[in-house]
Design a protein around this motif. Structure first.
Motif, short mmCIF file in Angstrom:
data_model
loop_
_atom_site.label_atom_id
_atom_site.label_comp_id
_atom_site.label_asym_id
_atom_site.label_seq_id
_atom_site.Cartn_x
_atom_site.Cartn_y
_atom_site.Cartn_z
N GLY A 1 6.67 8.53 -0.28
CA GLY A 1 7.34 8.18 -1.53
C GLY A 1 6.41 7.43 -2.47
O GLY A 1 6.41 7.64 -3.68
N ALA A 2 5.59 6.53 -1.90
CA ALA A 2 4.64 5.78 -2.72
C ALA A 2 3.62 6.70 -3.36
O ALA A 2 3.23 6.51 -4.52
CB ALA A 2 3.94 4.72 -1.87
N ALA B 1 0.82 -1.22 0.00
CA ALA B 1 0.00 0.00 0.00
C ALA B 1 0.85 1.27 0.00
O ALA B 1 0.49 2.25 -0.65
CB ALA B 1 -0.94 0.00 1.20
N ASP B 2 1.97 1.26 0.73
CA ASP B 2 2.82 2.45 0.74
C ASP B 2 4.26 2.15 0.34
O ASP B 2 5.16 2.95 0.58
CB ASP B 2 2.79 3.12 2.13
CG ASP B 2 3.33 2.21 3.24
OD1 ASP B 2 3.80 1.10 2.93
OD2 ASP B 2 3.29 2.62 4.41
N SER B 3 4.47 0.98 -0.28
CA SER B 3 5.80 0.61 -0.81
C SER B 3 6.88 0.68 0.27
O SER B 3 7.98 1.20 0.03
CB SER B 3 6.18 1.50 -1.99
OG SER B 3 5.38 1.19 -3.11
N HIS C 1 7.49 1.01 -9.94
CA HIS C 1 7.46 1.88 -8.77
C HIS C 1 8.84 2.00 -8.13
O HIS C 1 9.26 3.10 -7.76
CB HIS C 1 6.46 1.34 -7.74
CG HIS C 1 5.03 1.65 -8.05
ND1 HIS C 1 4.36 1.09 -9.13
CD2 HIS C 1 4.13 2.48 -7.45
CE1 HIS C 1 3.12 1.55 -9.16
NE2 HIS C 1 2.96 2.39 -8.16
N ASP C 2 9.56 0.88 -8.02
CA ASP C 2 10.91 0.90 -7.45
C ASP C 2 11.85 1.75 -8.30
O ASP C 2 12.68 2.51 -7.78
CB ASP C 2 11.46 -0.52 -7.32
CG ASP C 2 10.79 -1.31 -6.20
OD1 ASP C 2 10.15 -0.69 -5.34
OD2 ASP C 2 10.90 -2.55 -6.22
N PHE C 3 11.73 1.62 -9.62
CA PHE C 3 12.60 2.36 -10.53
C PHE C 3 12.39 3.86 -10.37
O PHE C 3 13.36 4.64 -10.27
CB PHE C 3 12.32 1.94 -11.97
CG PHE C 3 12.95 2.85 -12.99
CD1 PHE C 3 14.32 2.82 -13.23
CD2 PHE C 3 12.18 3.76 -13.70
CE1 PHE C 3 14.91 3.67 -14.16
CE2 PHE C 3 12.75 4.60 -14.63
CZ PHE C 3 14.12 4.57 -14.87
N ILE C 4 11.13 4.30 -10.32
CA ILE C 4 10.85 5.72 -10.18
C ILE C 4 11.37 6.24 -8.84
O ILE C 4 12.03 7.29 -8.77
CB ILE C 4 9.34 5.99 -10.31
CG1 ILE C 4 8.86 5.65 -11.72
CG2 ILE C 4 9.02 7.46 -9.99
CD1 ILE C 4 7.36 5.73 -11.89
N THR D 1 9.77 -0.69 11.13
CA THR D 1 8.58 -0.66 10.27
C THR D 1 8.56 0.61 9.43
O THR D 1 9.18 1.62 9.78
CB THR D 1 7.29 -0.74 11.12
OG1 THR D 1 7.24 0.39 12.01
CG2 THR D 1 7.25 -2.02 11.94
N GLY D 2 7.83 0.53 8.32
CA GLY D 2 7.68 1.68 7.45
C GLY D 2 8.98 2.12 6.79
O GLY D 2 9.20 3.30 6.54
N ILE D 3 9.86 1.15 6.47
CA ILE D 3 11.17 1.46 5.88
C ILE D 3 11.02 1.58 4.36
O ILE D 3 10.48 0.69 3.70
CB ILE D 3 12.20 0.38 6.23
CG1 ILE D 3 12.28 0.20 7.75
CG2 ILE D 3 13.55 0.73 5.64
CD1 ILE D 3 12.66 1.44 8.50
#
Length: 341
Positions: free
Chosen positions: A304-305, A84-86, A190-193, A117-119
């Motif tokens: 970031g997500a 949900a928030d990558s 998403h990771d690339f961006i 958490t939330g890393i």
């Protein structure tokens, strides 16, 4: 030596962290211990419970249930990506397998002590993200376990910023060819961006990118003078002259670090009557920061997500300069994913 596991769970969210557990589905399967420590018996149980399942899926599912109930041990490290928030959550398994009969969903569970958490995913090398992006619900993390272990021991970002030259292309090819599912390609994008925004842009460039993203969304936006902005990096508004309310004050944090409530409160402190605040980062926000956002009607937080999702949604309207820095093209994938109940 403790094992390291990756686990995906898109069915549950906050309760995993709040109540301290991990879980897997296959709700039609009873207490796995009642079936026995036997993969063949698990296969038979799955065939009976899910007669519509493809034959190739049954042994995969049996392997996951077997590992979760019998191979995973107390003290093992678990990495749980939160789509949900990558972000990524890291914990230690603290309990044996248990079957929670009255659970509304995912009755197969293990207690976990969450360590971090939330890393932000952007903190880790891409090859490590590929491995924990496995299409399986539960899997052993082996090739890049040392990277995650170092992070848990030190918490340092520096140890993760290593040169990936010569390994990235090979890893990408292997990842795409073996599991070209729609979900995995979406996560890759998403990771690339996110990594491009983190690693290829300076803080000042990220401020200009944020302003251009707001313009692509239909706002007027201007970047304040760098280094003397008083915490406000971008000013945005709807009318061409910026004379009509509301005026939006934007703070940009070019970092994957989690932002705290005091960070957000400082930006809120700059607001005059009728002004709004937008806090943009490439990481995540603490639970206290999110709680503060809920208390304020004039504040919005972008993780970031969120930034990645807005970039994808308004990519066509972005300035060509950013399309060169973040080159994307549309592809179509037939998704035949059979695992992940």
């Amino acid at each position: 030596m403790s094992a390291m596991w990756g686990i995906h769970n898109d069915a549950l969210s906050n309760e995993l962290l709040d109540q301290g557990f991990i879980s897997i589905g296959w709700d039609a399967i009873p207490d796995i211990r009642s079936i026995g420590n036997d993969r063949d018996l698990l296969k038979k149980a799955l065939e009976q419970a899910y007669p519509e399942a493809k034959a190739g899926a049954i042994p995969v599912w049996a392997g996951i249930l077997f590992r979760f109930a019998f191979e995973m041990k107390q003290g093992d490290v678990v990495i749980a990506p939160y789509r949900a928030d990558s972000t990524l959550n890291f914990g230690i398994v603290t309990g044996d397998y248990e079957y929670v009969e009255d659970a509304p969903i995912h009755p197969h569970r293990r207690s976990v002590k969450w360590l971090k958490t939330g890393i932000s995913r952007g903190l880790f090398p891409q090859k490590a993200l590929y491995e924990i992006g496995s299409a399986l619900t539960l899997f052993r993390v082996k090739k890049n376990a040392i990277i995650f272990d170092q992070f848990l021991k030190t918490g340092s970002e520096d140890i993760l910023q290593q040169d990936q030259a010569g390994t990235e292309a090979e890893t990408v090819d292997e990842w795409v060819e073996t599991e070209p599912s729609a979900a995995r390609l979406d996560q890759f994008t998403h990771d690339f961006i996110l990594k491009t925004l983190l690693e290829d842009l300076s803080h000042e460039e990220f401020e200009h990118f944020t302003a251009d993203l707001l313009r692509a969304m239909g706002y007027q936006a201007r970047v304040t003078p760098y280094s003397s902005d008083g915490g406000v990096d971008v000013i945005a508004h709807r009318d061409p002259l910026g004379l009509e309310p509301p005026l939006i004050k934007v703070q940009c944090k070019h970092t994957s670090a989690q932002q705290s409530r005091p960070d957000i409160q400082r930006l809120s402190g700059t607001l005059a009557h009728g002004e709004l605040a937008l806090f943009v980062c490439l990481g995540s926000f603490s639970k206290e920061a999110v709680g503060y956002e809920r208390e304020r009607q004039n504040l919005r937080l972008l993780t970031g997500a969120d930034v990645v999702q807005l970039t994808l949604g308004h990519y066509d309207k972005l300035d060509p300069h950013w399309k060169t820095r973040i080159p994307l093209r549309q592809v179509y994938v037939v998704d035949r994913t059979t695992e992940g109940r």
